[in-house]
Design a protein around this motif. Sequence first.
Motif, PDB file in Angstrom:
ATOM      1  N   THR A  82       0.826  -1.311   0.250  1.00  0.00           N
ATOM      2  CA  THR A  82      -0.031   0.069  -0.086  1.00  0.00           C
ATOM      3  C   THR A  82       0.930   1.254  -0.087  1.00  0.00           C
ATOM      4  O   THR A  82       0.645   2.350  -0.598  1.00  0.00           O
ATOM      5  CB  THR A  82      -0.964  -0.208   1.146  1.00  0.00           C
ATOM      6  OG1 THR A  82      -1.608  -1.190   1.169  1.00  0.00           O
ATOM      7  CG2 THR A  82      -2.060   1.191   1.060  1.00  0.00           C
ATOM      8  N   ARG A 118      -4.893  -2.619 -13.242  1.00  0.00           N
ATOM      9  CA  ARG A 118      -5.816  -3.361 -12.704  1.00  0.00           C
ATOM     10  C   ARG A 118      -6.787  -4.138 -13.689  1.00  0.00           C
ATOM     11  O   ARG A 118      -7.739  -4.992 -13.120  1.00  0.00           O
ATOM     12  CB  ARG A 118      -6.930  -2.373 -12.078  1.00  0.00           C
ATOM     13  CG  ARG A 118      -7.658  -1.613 -13.000  1.00  0.00           C
ATOM     14  CD  ARG A 118      -8.692  -0.435 -12.433  1.00  0.00           C
ATOM     15  NE  ARG A 118      -9.506   0.341 -13.246  1.00  0.00           N
ATOM     16  CZ  ARG A 118      -8.998   1.323 -13.844  1.00  0.00           C
ATOM     17  NH1 ARG A 118      -7.919   1.839 -13.615  1.00  0.00           N
ATOM     18  NH2 ARG A 118      -9.872   1.992 -14.748  1.00  0.00           N
ATOM     19  N   ASP A 122      -5.221  -9.968  -8.541  1.00  0.00           N
ATOM     20  CA  ASP A 122      -3.701 -10.164  -7.585  1.00  0.00           C
ATOM     21  C   ASP A 122      -3.301 -11.309  -8.017  1.00  0.00           C
ATOM     22  O   ASP A 122      -2.103 -11.367  -8.050  1.00  0.00           O
ATOM     23  CB  ASP A 122      -4.327  -9.817  -6.050  1.00  0.00           C
ATOM     24  CG  ASP A 122      -5.049  -8.495  -5.864  1.00  0.00           C
ATOM     25  OD1 ASP A 122      -6.217  -8.660  -5.789  1.00  0.00           O
ATOM     26  OD2 ASP A 122      -4.521  -7.297  -5.876  1.00  0.00           O
ATOM     27  N   THR A 148      -2.490  -2.447  -7.022  1.00  0.00           N
ATOM     28  CA  THR A 148      -3.241  -1.209  -6.152  1.00  0.00           C
ATOM     29  C   THR A 148      -3.004  -0.012  -6.620  1.00  0.00           C
ATOM     30  O   THR A 148      -3.765   1.186  -6.601  1.00  0.00           O
ATOM     31  CB  THR A 148      -2.629  -1.344  -4.825  1.00  0.00           C
ATOM     32  OG1 THR A 148      -2.840  -2.632  -4.074  1.00  0.00           O
ATOM     33  CG2 THR A 148      -2.974  -0.229  -3.768  1.00  0.00           C
ATOM     34  N   MET A 152      -5.973   2.577  -7.165  1.00  0.00           N
ATOM     35  CA  MET A 152      -5.978   3.842  -6.280  1.00  0.00           C
ATOM     36  C   MET A 152      -5.701   5.046  -7.009  1.00  0.00           C
ATOM     37  O   MET A 152      -6.187   6.232  -6.739  1.00  0.00           O
ATOM     38  CB  MET A 152      -4.442   3.870  -5.187  1.00  0.00           C
ATOM     39  CG  MET A 152      -4.620   5.031  -4.109  1.00  0.00           C
ATOM     40  SD  MET A 152      -3.102   4.713  -2.863  1.00  0.00           S
ATOM     41  CE  MET A 152      -3.315   3.199  -2.243  1.00  0.00           C
ATOM     42  N   ILE A 201      -8.687   0.660   0.543  1.00  0.00           N
ATOM     43  CA  ILE A 201      -7.692  -0.185  -0.252  1.00  0.00           C
ATOM     44  C   ILE A 201      -6.955  -0.856   0.729  1.00  0.00           C
ATOM     45  O   ILE A 201      -6.280  -2.265   0.427  1.00  0.00           O
ATOM     46  CB  ILE A 201      -6.907   0.649  -1.321  1.00  0.00           C
ATOM     47  CG1 ILE A 201      -7.890   1.254  -2.141  1.00  0.00           C
ATOM     48  CG2 ILE A 201      -5.444  -0.066  -1.649  1.00  0.00           C
ATOM     49  CD1 ILE A 201      -7.131   2.006  -3.521  1.00  0.00           C
ATOM     50  N   ASN A 205      -6.270  -4.732   0.725  1.00  0.00           N
ATOM     51  CA  ASN A 205      -4.884  -5.467   0.383  1.00  0.00           C
ATOM     52  C   ASN A 205      -4.672  -6.864   1.594  1.00  0.00           C
ATOM     53  O   ASN A 205      -4.059  -7.584   1.377  1.00  0.00           O
ATOM     54  CB  ASN A 205      -3.833  -4.456   0.573  1.00  0.00           C
ATOM     55  CG  ASN A 205      -3.621  -3.715  -0.916  1.00  0.00           C
ATOM     56  OD1 ASN A 205      -4.478  -4.166  -1.626  1.00  0.00           O
ATOM     57  ND2 ASN A 205      -3.125  -2.672  -0.894  1.00  0.00           N
TER      58      ASN A 205
END
Length: 269
Positions: A82, A118, A122, A148, A152, A201, A205
């Motif tokens: 993050t 994105r 993941d 992320t 984000m 987020i 995560n």
Amino acid sequence: MSLCWPTPSGRPPLAFVGGFLFVVGLLVATSGVVEFSVSSLYSSSGRVAEFFGRLITSPDWSYTPALLAALWETIEMALVATLIALLLSVPLGILAARNASPHPVVYRIARDLLSFMRALPDLVWALLFVSAVGLGPFPGVLALAFVTVGFMGKFFAEHIEVVGDKAIEGIKATGASRVQVIRYAMMPQAMPDFVGSLMYILDHNVRAATVLGIVGAGGIGYDMIMALRLYNYDRLIMIIFGIFVLVALLDLLSGFIRGKILGGHRHAL
């Protein structure tokens, strides 16, 4: 007060009813594509009940130190990913905001780059990074950070695009540069929404990091998949409970931090 549709008769319009029935019929007709059937759901209910019944067992308390170490590794993966994503997504988010980007071409490139980041989940990126750099938490951090940044950066760009024009016009009237307009007019207005997105987020995560170990990317996920494969239900129940406690504590902490930051922001205004 009785609920009714905003129509003269108080009933749903025929177009809505027809569209709804069409969608339901289409889903029923195509349910075989995903091999979904009520009979299969009913026939597998016994096996599902048997699995959850096996979880009702005495925990393996000797596994506690290893569990805590794996959970801590999961937290570190989420925090580091993050932080890396935050440092990269702020400039990308500014470039991807229509009212902050220096040129339409730069805006389009930044938007497409964030969409690419994105585009895959993941776990897929974790598989790619595991193949590239090997097993362990490092590829998990890279995969989380990569995805992320995409989310984000998009959130941050959208928060900037909806800021009020009055503050921007006021700063521009003083002869401020583009950077100063972003710093003193756009950023303060976008900050409350951005903090909320950041907390969400971070929570996501942590959840994602718990399963990346399935593909060898570190975290508690590796212990979970091994417990499932070896039928170690006494450890599996501890892992599930540990993840639940971790997520619950993080939810409380993120709510507290968000309240403090947003509260201070309101007082400053």
